[in-house]
Design a protein around this motif. Structure first.
Motif, PDB file in Angstrom:
ATOM      1  N   LYS A 194       0.840  -1.202   0.000  1.00 50.14           N
ATOM      2  CA  LYS A 194       0.000   0.000   0.000  1.00 50.14           C
ATOM      3  C   LYS A 194       0.867   1.241   0.000  1.00 50.14           C
ATOM      4  O   LYS A 194       1.843   1.337   0.728  1.00 50.14           O
ATOM      5  N   ASN A 195       0.473   2.203  -0.807  1.00 52.29           N
ATOM      6  CA  ASN A 195       1.125   3.505  -0.822  1.00 52.29           C
ATOM      7  C   ASN A 195       0.389   4.364   0.214  1.00 52.29           C
ATOM      8  O   ASN A 195      -0.570   5.050  -0.097  1.00 52.29           O
ATOM      9  N   VAL A 196       0.849   4.283   1.429  1.00 46.08           N
ATOM     10  CA  VAL A 196       0.177   4.914   2.558  1.00 46.08           C
ATOM     11  C   VAL A 196       0.340   6.432   2.502  1.00 46.08           C
ATOM     12  O   VAL A 196       1.400   6.940   2.127  1.00 46.08           O
ATOM     13  N   SER A 197      -0.715   7.153   2.860  1.00 44.50           N
ATOM     14  CA  SER A 197      -0.660   8.612   2.830  1.00 44.50           C
ATOM     15  C   SER A 197       0.149   9.146   4.007  1.00 44.50           C
ATOM     16  O   SER A 197       0.334   8.465   5.025  1.00 44.50           O
ATOM     17  N   LEU A 198       0.614  10.352   3.884  1.00 43.90           N
ATOM     18  CA  LEU A 198       1.382  10.995   4.948  1.00 43.90           C
ATOM     19  C   LEU A 198       0.534  11.142   6.211  1.00 43.90           C
ATOM     20  O   LEU A 198       1.026  10.936   7.324  1.00 43.90           O
ATOM     21  N   LEU A 199      -0.744  11.447   6.047  1.00 39.85           N
ATOM     22  CA  LEU A 199      -1.626  11.572   7.209  1.00 39.85           C
ATOM     23  C   LEU A 199      -1.772  10.240   7.938  1.00 39.85           C
ATOM     24  O   LEU A 199      -1.767  10.193   9.169  1.00 39.85           O
ATOM     25  N   ASN A 200      -1.881   9.152   7.181  1.00 47.06           N
ATOM     26  CA  ASN A 200      -1.970   7.847   7.818  1.00 47.06           C
ATOM     27  C   ASN A 200      -0.642   7.453   8.470  1.00 47.06           C
ATOM     28  O   ASN A 200      -0.629   6.813   9.519  1.00 47.06           O
TER      29      ASN A 200
END
Length: 117
Positions: free
Chosen positions: A47-53
């Motif tokens: 998964k390309n996780v978001s910075l917020l996550n």
């Protein structure tokens, strides 16, 4: 560095930090507000996780966001010495300023060879 390699390095670092904290994927997911399968996908670099996550995961792990990116370079095999150093760094990050300063002074003396264990 290829995109997938970055995802795997960050995911691997999250796994290391999670295990250091004694957390399962499920418990980390609960603390961060994620499903455990999402945590698994992140740790495997799927998964390309978001910075917020990532910020939520860092908070759930009780580490600074930058610690998620403090991974060992690809192709580098960690030795027992590397693992010991990482453990010392983790302990120091949890210590207050006075204890960290004391530990620094003790380590300085040990490394200089003035003290034997």
């Amino acid at each position: 560095m290829k995109d997938r390699e970055v995802l795997k390095l960050v995911g691997s670092r999250i796994r290391v930090l999670r295990k250091e904290k004694g957390l399962s994927q499920e418990s980390l997911g609960e603390k961060g507000g994620f499903h455990f399968s999402y945590i698994g996908q992140i740790e495997r670099g799927e998964k390309n996780v978001s910075l917020l996550n990532l910020a939520k995961i860092a908070e759930a792990l009780e580490v600074n966001l930058i610690q998620l990116f403090a991974y060992i370079d690809e192709g580098f095999e960690a030795t027992p010495l590397d693992e010991s150093i990482q453990e010392v760094v983790s302990m120091l990050r949890e210590a207050n300023e006075e204890k960290a300063r004391l530990a620094r002074n003790v380590l300085r003396e040990i490394v200089k060879g003035n003290t034997s264990i």
